[in-house]
Scaffold this motif. Sequence first.
Motif, mmCIF file in Angstrom:
data_model
loop_
_atom_site.group_PDB
_atom_site.id
_atom_site.type_symbol
_atom_site.label_atom_id
_atom_site.label_comp_id
_atom_site.label_asym_id
_atom_site.label_seq_id
_atom_site.Cartn_x
_atom_site.Cartn_y
_atom_site.Cartn_z
ATOM 1 N N CYS A 169 48.655 53.382 123.285
ATOM 2 C CA CYS A 169 48.406 53.509 121.763
ATOM 3 C C CYS A 169 48.344 52.595 120.726
ATOM 4 N N PRO A 170 47.219 52.397 119.968
ATOM 5 C CA PRO A 170 47.226 51.208 119.042
ATOM 6 C C PRO A 170 48.414 50.926 118.243
ATOM 7 N N ASN A 171 49.080 51.876 117.788
ATOM 8 C CA ASN A 171 50.467 51.804 116.972
ATOM 9 C C ASN A 171 51.351 50.839 117.596
ATOM 10 N N HIS A 172 51.456 50.928 118.921
ATOM 11 C CA HIS A 172 52.616 50.309 119.575
ATOM 12 C C HIS A 172 52.132 48.567 119.879
ATOM 13 N N LEU A 173 50.849 48.609 119.938
ATOM 14 C CA LEU A 173 50.457 47.082 120.184
ATOM 15 C C LEU A 173 50.809 46.625 118.540
ATOM 16 N N GLY A 174 50.426 47.476 117.366
ATOM 17 C CA GLY A 174 51.089 47.030 116.173
ATOM 18 C C GLY A 174 52.394 46.781 115.852
ATOM 19 N N GLY A 175 53.165 47.442 116.675
ATOM 20 C CA GLY A 175 54.604 47.272 116.609
ATOM 21 C C GLY A 175 55.178 46.216 117.295
ATOM 22 N N LEU A 176 54.353 45.783 118.373
ATOM 23 C CA LEU A 176 54.740 44.412 118.966
ATOM 24 C C LEU A 176 54.326 43.284 118.062
ATOM 25 N N LEU A 177 53.391 43.167 117.599
ATOM 26 C CA LEU A 177 52.513 41.947 116.833
ATOM 27 C C LEU A 177 53.140 41.786 115.502
ATOM 28 N N GLU A 178 53.679 43.047 114.916
ATOM 29 C CA GLU A 178 54.475 42.915 113.604
ATOM 30 C C GLU A 178 55.684 42.046 113.861
ATOM 31 N N MET A 179 56.276 42.287 115.110
ATOM 32 C CA MET A 179 57.645 41.603 115.247
ATOM 33 C C MET A 179 57.535 39.988 115.476
ATOM 34 N N ILE A 180 56.265 39.618 116.207
ATOM 35 C CA ILE A 180 56.248 38.336 116.534
ATOM 36 C C ILE A 180 55.464 37.565 115.425
ATOM 37 N N ALA A 181 54.599 38.009 114.797
ATOM 38 C CA ALA A 181 53.642 37.203 113.960
ATOM 39 C C ALA A 181 54.699 36.555 112.884
ATOM 40 N N PRO A 182 55.401 37.109 112.241
ATOM 41 C CA PRO A 182 56.296 36.483 111.317
ATOM 42 C C PRO A 182 57.121 35.158 112.019
ATOM 43 N N VAL A 183 57.411 35.454 113.166
ATOM 44 C CA VAL A 183 58.288 34.445 114.267
ATOM 45 C C VAL A 183 57.336 33.235 114.308
ATOM 46 N N ALA A 184 55.899 33.494 114.652
ATOM 47 C CA ALA A 184 55.161 32.373 114.650
ATOM 48 C C ALA A 184 54.449 31.595 113.409
ATOM 49 N N LEU A 185 54.692 32.313 112.247
ATOM 50 C CA LEU A 185 54.112 31.758 110.689
ATOM 51 C C LEU A 185 55.604 30.883 110.498
ATOM 52 N N SER A 186 56.601 31.625 110.547
ATOM 53 C CA SER A 186 57.802 31.112 110.053
ATOM 54 C C SER A 186 58.136 29.408 110.763
ATOM 55 N N LEU A 187 57.836 29.534 112.162
ATOM 56 C CA LEU A 187 58.108 28.267 112.914
ATOM 57 C C LEU A 187 56.892 27.217 112.444
ATOM 58 N N GLY A 188 55.640 27.749 112.187
ATOM 59 C CA GLY A 188 54.551 26.850 111.973
ATOM 60 C C GLY A 188 54.771 26.108 110.760
ATOM 61 N N LEU A 189 55.379 26.960 109.675
ATOM 62 C CA LEU A 189 55.093 26.606 108.357
ATOM 63 C C LEU A 189 56.319 25.950 107.916
ATOM 64 N N THR A 190 57.588 25.907 108.528
ATOM 65 C CA THR A 190 59.080 25.301 108.215
ATOM 66 C C THR A 190 59.516 24.736 109.062
ATOM 67 N N SER A 191 59.444 24.553 110.500
ATOM 68 C CA SER A 191 60.176 24.054 111.406
ATOM 69 C C SER A 191 59.978 22.452 111.407
ATOM 70 N N ARG A 192 60.594 21.866 112.093
ATOM 71 C CA ARG A 192 60.553 20.375 112.305
ATOM 72 C C ARG A 192 59.819 19.832 113.656
ATOM 73 N N LEU A 193 59.266 20.962 114.178
ATOM 74 C CA LEU A 193 58.334 20.759 115.544
ATOM 75 C C LEU A 193 57.121 19.848 114.886
ATOM 76 N N SER A 194 56.415 19.117 116.102
ATOM 77 C CA SER A 194 55.440 18.435 115.816
ATOM 78 C C SER A 194 54.369 19.108 115.045
ATOM 79 N N HIS A 195 53.421 18.159 114.402
ATOM 80 C CA HIS A 195 52.387 18.571 113.628
ATOM 81 C C HIS A 195 51.435 19.308 114.354
ATOM 82 N N SER A 196 51.033 18.983 115.517
ATOM 83 C CA SER A 196 49.931 19.692 116.326
ATOM 84 C C SER A 196 50.714 21.101 116.770
ATOM 85 N N LEU A 197 51.868 21.178 117.176
ATOM 86 C CA LEU A 197 52.542 22.253 117.504
ATOM 87 C C LEU A 197 52.734 23.420 116.589
ATOM 88 N N ARG A 198 52.819 22.732 115.365
ATOM 89 C CA ARG A 198 52.950 23.788 114.255
ATOM 90 C C ARG A 198 51.742 24.527 113.686
#
Length: 621
Positions: A169-198
């Motif tokens: 079901c496509p809705n369930h892929l959507g459910g997975l991605l909606e949980m993970i995408a904010p994590v990636a963007l939050s870490l990429g935009l605000t963390s103190r990881l290396s620039h390349s990793l962000r």
Amino acid sequence: MARSKSLAGYLLEFPLFVCLAAILIGGPLWLGAVDVNAFSVMGALAGFMLCWHGVLIAIRRTQRQLWIPPCFSAGLFVLFVCWRFGAADISYVARLEWLRVLCYGGIFIITIQQLHKQGWIHAILFTLILVGTGLSIMAMIQYITDSKMVWNQQLPQQYWGRASGSYICPNHLGGLLEMIAPVALSLGLTSRLSHSLRIGLVYCGLVMIAGLVVTFSRGAWFSLAVSLTLLLMFLLRRPNHRWAALAVFVLVSAGIFVFASKNSEISQRIVEVADNEGNIENIRFVIWKAATAMWRDHAVLGVGPGHFDYLFPAYRPEEFQLRAGYAHNDYLNALTDYGVVGLLLVLLTPLILIWNFPAIWKGNRRDHTALTSKNSNKEPVLIGCGLGMLAMLIHSFVDFNMQIPANAAVFVVLLAIFSSQWRNATRRFWISPKLWMTAIQLPVFVGLGIYLGFQSWRLWSSQDVMKQARSATTGSQQIELLQTGHRIDPANWKFSTMLGEFFRSRSFEGNDNYQEDAEAAVQWFDRSIEANPWHYYAYLRAGLALDYIYQHEKAEDYFQKALAIDPNGYFTHSHLGWHYLNAGDYEKSLEFFQRSLELKPEDNEITERYLPVVKSRLNID
């Protein structure tokens, strides 16, 4: 000395991370782990984690343990489900639900107590981000190539034109991605990881947003939009982050606008929200009405763990002649299965975290007003996990993502990581275990792990036998396999139903032993009914077998019980029409066949075959 001790700690915890990573990777890739075999593997891994957790408690007896309030609230729900499993009408279904809750509960406790270090948290989140990115790329390829396949399975026709990654079901892929995408963007935009990793994390976040868009899941669109809007509003208040955040969100908005302007399906999907004419996509309103009626009849404790689908026929609206599966609303589903008490226990952990969020936030945020302020990795983890959970909590109002084991496991992991950040706000939840505490925890966790592992093996074995039985080439081989499966798990009524159907079909062939076969069929159907009292199909087929050997009065009892369970089902009415035809009551037969045709005018095989026979005997044109 301290470094070697820390390294030893990581080595001891490494098996737990490997098992958790296998669950987080394998679950989504294996069709969301909805298959019993897939879940049995997940359960076995969780069982090992529980056992190893108990061993670590004994090995590191002097090490402090993190017992935050969500650990106790989650434990209360696990105990409640265990109690309801013991009192359930359908033992097999309730046991499967109990095993899932035990699996999630184990993952939750272990992530908080053993994998709360920053290194493990980053490893878990990066694993999720890689899985989400890979499935998003797979989804975009599916959409571009108009693929109708997931691995070696063809998608149901209603999902054609939508990407589903490794899910059905496509809705369930959507459910997975909606949980993970904010994590990636939050870490990429605000963390103190290396620039390349962000930069890589922001790229992964954008890929996941693109993958989510092509699922055409309206619930996922809305849920992620809310989460990303909150993330943008938060970042706009931070001088160090606002321009990068604006650039990313402008890029996302522009991409979606261009895609929408060239694709009419997006506007069509939005318009369909108001459509309530009974099509497969918008039947939720009909199911919700039936689910509400079901809950009102079992308001306090619910119908039983996982029982919604099996009691649904008793509340089936006339316009809905399909299997409901779930309530398409996780809150309503929990309400029907567990009642008000169960729903409150489900919501207790999120409510505790919301109530204490100011304190948790204070312990994890940094002062961004200072000139020398640096980014922190605690804050983006808290924000990303919180927004990912929020997206799922919103989406759960219109879908059943939490019934998909892979998605439920991801949500539980995010919840555990979010909860574990409470340790940064206070030290009062760190406990130095006494000997008596270790003596209790060791057998409890090891015992639960062994139990979960054994039950997972049992599920795998019985499911494997069933698959072999379905592909058996001879009748004797099929009987032997089904009887083996029944011995492995007598509570699984599917084996006795299949055996009953085998003997009924052979009886209908009219061989010399047709009466013995019909009687054997009834005996197996009775066993199926004993294991699942709401299994109207077993009542119907037992009635067919009795009618074939002219025991019409006894068959009448079975048919009437089936009708009481499924009063608005076309399939049930067509069987009663067949029963009265064989009993010689043509008037009643006509009544039930006509009612069956009203309920389902097309693809109604039994009615279409025998209604003309009844009319001819009544001299009706």
